[in-house]
Design an enzyme around this catalytic site. Structure first.
Site, short mmCIF file in Angstrom:
data_model
loop_
_atom_site.label_atom_id
_atom_site.label_comp_id
_atom_site.label_asym_id
_atom_site.label_seq_id
_atom_site.Cartn_x
_atom_site.Cartn_y
_atom_site.Cartn_z
N ALA A 5 -16.96 -8.26 -10.79
CA ALA A 5 -16.70 -7.11 -10.36
C ALA A 5 -16.97 -6.55 -11.64
O ALA A 5 -17.73 -5.60 -11.78
CB ALA A 5 -15.24 -7.05 -10.47
N ALA A 33 -16.45 -15.01 -8.77
CA ALA A 33 -14.52 -15.72 -8.85
C ALA A 33 -14.03 -14.83 -8.39
O ALA A 33 -13.05 -13.73 -8.02
CB ALA A 33 -13.55 -15.51 -10.54
N SER A 34 -14.77 -12.89 -9.04
CA SER A 34 -13.77 -11.87 -8.72
C SER A 34 -13.73 -11.85 -7.01
O SER A 34 -13.23 -11.40 -5.85
CB SER A 34 -14.69 -10.76 -9.13
OG SER A 34 -14.80 -10.73 -10.16
N TRP A 36 -13.51 -14.26 -4.73
CA TRP A 36 -12.09 -14.18 -4.06
C TRP A 36 -11.25 -14.01 -4.58
O TRP A 36 -9.50 -14.47 -3.62
CB TRP A 36 -12.34 -15.92 -4.52
CG TRP A 36 -13.01 -16.96 -4.12
CD1 TRP A 36 -14.31 -17.19 -4.83
CD2 TRP A 36 -13.38 -17.05 -2.88
NE1 TRP A 36 -15.48 -17.84 -4.06
CE2 TRP A 36 -15.17 -17.55 -2.53
CE3 TRP A 36 -13.03 -16.65 -0.95
CZ2 TRP A 36 -15.53 -18.19 -1.24
CZ3 TRP A 36 -12.85 -17.54 -0.30
CH2 TRP A 36 -14.53 -18.28 -0.24
N ALA A 37 -10.53 -12.90 -5.56
CA ALA A 37 -9.76 -11.96 -5.85
C ALA A 37 -9.20 -11.73 -4.23
O ALA A 37 -8.95 -11.13 -3.53
CB ALA A 37 -9.68 -11.07 -7.32
N GLU A 105 4.07 -6.15 -7.38
CA GLU A 105 3.96 -7.41 -7.14
C GLU A 105 4.40 -7.45 -8.44
O GLU A 105 5.43 -6.34 -9.17
CB GLU A 105 2.13 -7.28 -7.96
CG GLU A 105 1.51 -7.55 -6.51
CD GLU A 105 0.00 -7.50 -7.11
OE1 GLU A 105 -0.24 -7.98 -8.14
OE2 GLU A 105 -0.43 -7.87 -5.71
N HIS A 216 -0.45 -19.04 -12.64
CA HIS A 216 0.48 -18.59 -11.42
C HIS A 216 1.40 -19.35 -10.90
O HIS A 216 1.48 -20.56 -10.46
CB HIS A 216 -0.82 -17.97 -10.23
CG HIS A 216 -0.10 -17.28 -9.90
ND1 HIS A 216 0.41 -17.29 -8.43
CD2 HIS A 216 -1.01 -15.96 -9.47
CE1 HIS A 216 0.45 -16.35 -8.09
NE2 HIS A 216 -0.43 -15.25 -7.90
N ARG A 258 5.59 -12.99 -14.10
CA ARG A 258 4.33 -13.90 -13.62
C ARG A 258 5.48 -15.28 -14.97
O ARG A 258 5.96 -16.53 -14.05
CB ARG A 258 2.86 -14.06 -14.17
CG ARG A 258 2.46 -14.53 -13.01
CD ARG A 258 1.03 -14.46 -12.99
NE ARG A 258 0.96 -13.48 -11.32
CZ ARG A 258 -0.26 -13.13 -11.32
NH1 ARG A 258 -0.86 -12.97 -12.10
NH2 ARG A 258 -0.27 -12.53 -10.24
N HIS A 315 -4.18 -19.38 -13.90
CA HIS A 315 -4.50 -18.63 -12.97
C HIS A 315 -5.79 -17.68 -14.44
O HIS A 315 -6.50 -17.16 -14.30
CB HIS A 315 -3.64 -18.20 -13.34
CG HIS A 315 -4.16 -16.82 -11.72
ND1 HIS A 315 -4.80 -16.35 -10.96
CD2 HIS A 315 -3.64 -15.47 -12.32
CE1 HIS A 315 -5.38 -15.69 -10.14
NE2 HIS A 315 -4.44 -15.11 -10.95
N ARG A 350 -0.61 -11.01 -18.53
CA ARG A 350 -0.18 -10.55 -18.13
C ARG A 350 -0.09 -9.28 -17.11
O ARG A 350 0.44 -10.87 -16.14
CB ARG A 350 -2.44 -10.58 -17.85
CG ARG A 350 -2.98 -9.52 -16.80
CD ARG A 350 -4.29 -10.72 -16.98
NE ARG A 350 -4.22 -11.37 -15.09
CZ ARG A 350 -3.80 -11.06 -13.98
NH1 ARG A 350 -3.85 -10.14 -13.66
NH2 ARG A 350 -4.31 -12.46 -13.70
N SER A 355 -6.16 -6.89 -14.10
CA SER A 355 -7.30 -7.22 -14.50
C SER A 355 -8.82 -6.80 -13.77
O SER A 355 -9.93 -6.54 -14.44
CB SER A 355 -7.44 -9.22 -14.31
OG SER A 355 -6.86 -9.22 -12.78
N LEU A 356 -8.65 -6.78 -12.60
CA LEU A 356 -9.11 -5.76 -11.84
C LEU A 356 -9.71 -4.60 -12.68
O LEU A 356 -10.54 -3.56 -12.64
CB LEU A 356 -9.55 -5.80 -10.08
CG LEU A 356 -9.27 -7.27 -9.54
CD1 LEU A 356 -9.88 -6.27 -8.06
CD2 LEU A 356 -11.69 -6.78 -9.58
C1 SIN Z 1 -2.21 -12.47 -7.06
O1 SIN Z 1 -3.24 -11.76 -5.92
O2 SIN Z 1 -1.18 -12.87 -6.87
C2 SIN Z 1 -3.63 -12.23 -7.83
C3 SIN Z 1 -3.72 -11.15 -8.31
C4 SIN Z 1 -3.62 -11.64 -10.28
O3 SIN Z 1 -4.06 -12.27 -10.97
O4 SIN Z 1 -3.17 -10.48 -10.73
#
Ligand code: SIN
Length: 470
Positions: A5, A33-34, A36-37, A105, A216, A258, A315, A350, A355-356
């Site tokens: 990305a 990798a993005s 698969w995000a 989240e 994660h 997290r 992660h 984080r 991150s995106l």
């Molecule tokens: C997730 O979907 O749990 C990972 C997303 C992220 O690492 O921000």
């Protein structure tokens, strides 16, 4: 460098500034990798939300280590970044009334995560950006081409040396992804070995915060199976999935930041003498998370019938190439964006789905700065140094020795590892004599307030120095 990305977006934005861009990707663009995000983009878009609240949540999750200016920039510019992606044709999920769907989240005090295609956000965004890049005549895409060194004399970066030969550039932007696959148990694709950080450091750039790897909380725990480490997105917990211990009881707040959830799981695993806890998805609609349910079924699990086994896995590497808010690294001519960069925005831990957002907010700024970087006629000699990837033994050692539980005695042997990033992680993890964010040190179990805001920076001489950035 990098076809995820951040790389796609920077290439597009720089080309729109008039730059001639070579976009170099180790893999075909669709395999980043993005792509698969599963997580989305965090942005304060709800009427009852605000950038200030998003910033507060980010600072809280970052455990006293975020660079405040970077956090404010991210939170302030995030809503416009989402809007711009929509205008560019990314179709985010919407509610029946047409408004953007906003998910919850861990660590977020409001619903503020936009997704596309349920948990297929990465695929939707990189797919659309790839189309836009292909249509942009000022971008040349070089797929299946790897960087083996930066073209640098230690004081200026003049481009990159690839396995197809050297490519000179006024500005070189690294968007090479993270390093969490340096830890054997990981949610990341195997290529996420921190190659960008290793190349940048060998070329003379500063790295920082390498001691902070995020684990994660909910990766499938199926040792020996190819599905071990498969990510079960945090959005599942946002929609009501519960964590259960060996006796089937809930034991923690599933929506805490997290590091806290991963820590609670590790404590519970230890107390139960178990190998994992379980994530109960039985109350969730499979249509909402088709790829998660499909991955569970492919792994031989039936999430409708019984809770699935999960345990933390590496992660996201918070550390990386030190850069300012325009992506400028300490080595002239080099920029860094996305997970390989370390602007200080994530601190020690984080916040989910930042991150995106970071890729687009800081990617736009880096593209403008890179496109206007001055050219230089001064010759730069090609380096002799070449990148060597880590072995399976290194990945195993990093997982066992620099995992969420660590101490000096486990870290010290990593100082002799053949892979430079493993050595650097150990160096700064040893220097940070405290427990903070994702790690608990058995020999320094408390957080040390004297280290609030202190970043461990490693320059080309490999000595760590302490810096305050805010
Ligand atoms: C997730 O979907 O749990 C990972 C997303 C992220 O690492 O921000």
């Amino acid at each position: 460098m990098g076809g995820g990305a951040a790389g796609l977006y920077v290439a597009l934005r720089a080309a729109e500034q008039g730059a001639a861009v070579a976009l170099i990707s180790r893999k075909p663009l669709a395999e980043s990798a993005s792509y698969w995000a599963q997580g989305g983009l965090a942005a304060a878009l709800a009427p009852d939300d605000s950038p200030a609240r998003h910033a507060d949540d980010t600072l809280n999750a970052g455990r006293g280590l975020c660079r405040a200016e970077a956090v404010e920039t991210l939170a302030r510019e995030a809503p416009a970044a989402v809007e711009e992606l929509r205008e560019r044709g990314v179709r985010f999920d919407t509610e029946p009334d047409g408004s953007l769907g906003l998910a919850l989240e861990g660590g977020h005090s409001a619903r503020r995560i936009v997704h596309a295609g349920g948990a297929r956000t990465g695929r939707a965004i990189t797919g659309r950006l790839t189309e836009l890049v292909a249509a942009q005549s000022r971008i040349t895409v070089l797929e299946e081409t790897s960087a083996v060194a930066l073209w640098s004399d230690g004081s200026r970066c003049a481009g990159v040396v690839t396995d197809a030969g050297p490519i000179g550039a006024r500005a070189t932007v690294f968007a090479t992804g993270g390093g969490a696959a340096l830890w054997r148990r990981t949610t990341n694709p195997w290529g996420a070995i921190g190659a960008g950080a290793v190349l940048a450091h060998a070329a003379g750039a500063d790295l920082a915060d390498l001691e902070f790897c995020q684990f994660h909380p909910t990766a499938l725990a199926l040792p020996g199976s190819e599905y071990d480490g498969t990510l079960l997105t945090e959005a599942l917990r946002g929609e009501g999935a519960e964590l259960l211990d060996a006796s089937g009881r809930r034991f923690t707040d599933e929506l805490a930041p997290r590091d806290q959830v991963a820590e609670a799981i590790l404590d519970r695993i230890e107390a139960d003498r178990a190998a994992h806890v379980r994530l109960d998805l039985r109350s969730l609609a499979a249509e909402r998370f088709p790829n998660v349910f499909a991955a569970c079924r492919a792994a031989g699990l039936d999430p409708h019938r019984e809770p699935v086994p999960v345990a933390p896995a590496a992660h996201y590497l918070m550390g990386g190439i030190v850069c300012d808010l325009d992506g400028r690294a300490s080595l002239s001519g080099l920029f860094a964006v996305g997970e390989c960069a370390c602007s200080g925005v994530h601190g020690a831990n984080r916040l989910a789905s930042n991150s995106l957002t970071e890729c687009f907010v800081f990617g736009a700024r880096a593209a403008i700065a890179a496109a206007s970087a001055p050219s230089s006629d001064a010759p730069v000699r090609l380096p002799k140094w070449r990148f060597d990837p880590p072995t399976a033994a290194t990945r195993e050692a990093v997982w066992r020795r620099a995992g969420p539980r660590r101490e000096a005695a486990t870290l010290e042997p990593l100082l002799d590892d053949p892979y430079p990033l493993a050595r650097l992680v150990a160096r700064v993890a040893l220097d940070r004599r405290e427990s903070r964010g994702p790690h608990r040190r058995a020999d320094h179990p408390r957080r040390d307030s004297a280290l609030d805001g202190v970043h461990m920076v490693i320059g080309p001489n490999a000595q760590a120095r302490r810096e305050r950035w805010s």
